[in-house]
Design a protein around this motif. Sequence first.
Motif: not given
Length: 295
Positions: A81-82, A207, A209, A211, A220-222
């Motif tokens: 993920g990010p 958005t 995000v 982590d 795991r994605r924006v």
Amino acid sequence: MADDTLLETYQAHRTLLFGVAYRMLGRVSDAEDVVQEAWPRWSARDRGEVRDPRAYLVRIVTRLALDRMREQERRRETYVGPWLPEPLPTDSLAPTPAPEGADRAVLADTVSFAVLVMMESLSPLERAVFVLREAFGVGYPEIAEALGRDQPAVRQLAARARRHMAERRPRYTVDPRDQRELAERFLAAALDGDVGALLESLAADVTLVGDSGGQAKAPRRVIVGADKVSRFLAGVGIKESEGLVARFAVFNGCPALYAHTPRGPLGAFLLDVADGRVRHVYLVTNPEKLGHLSS
């Protein structure tokens, strides 16, 4: 220079050194390790060759941090993920008084969570130059010596980094009182799972995000858009955690919510607020990035 004086000099610059390392690395443990690793190099150096202890210590830390940044790049190839920086209480980040050559407002800006995230898109050398020059006011000759580059190359790196950051930096100002009021309303709505109240506080193009490093609950994605972000936050279910303790905090200059239970940290929500709306939500749930907040 006697051993006691060596240690006193090192300790006197320790906060500055941590500030440089943290801005370059975005990780508390890595920054602390780098500062620790600087000590044997400093203590073993022939003091007759050191004209400026501050510049010399910053040079050591910069080089060690660059090595760590290259290691981080390899680790992130398999990261789930990010990846976000580790949040820190704002009071831990700004030396008092500001180091010579540094502007306190710029120091604060370069450690804001949003700016740390933007700095992730710089190359290691660009980030090093940006941190040293923009945050700490280090001269080009000293930066060139620290990086083992000539001054024209360092100036080019600085220009690229400034241009890159300027293109991505939001152009708005925020009243701290309005920021806190909105943040508290948003965080209360997030705890209650109140979709309607969340929608009232979110920008249309917000958005989120997350982590988690694959070790906890986070997207795991924006996630983009007020509707999707509000529904995700309402479904997180933090308030249902047994023994929950949630408190308002300020991390990296951002309003935040830190939640934990007796078993350990659950997560930190950091908000980027502007024009009366939350524009970005950063959710850190990776326990390896939160343990220092409980100590």
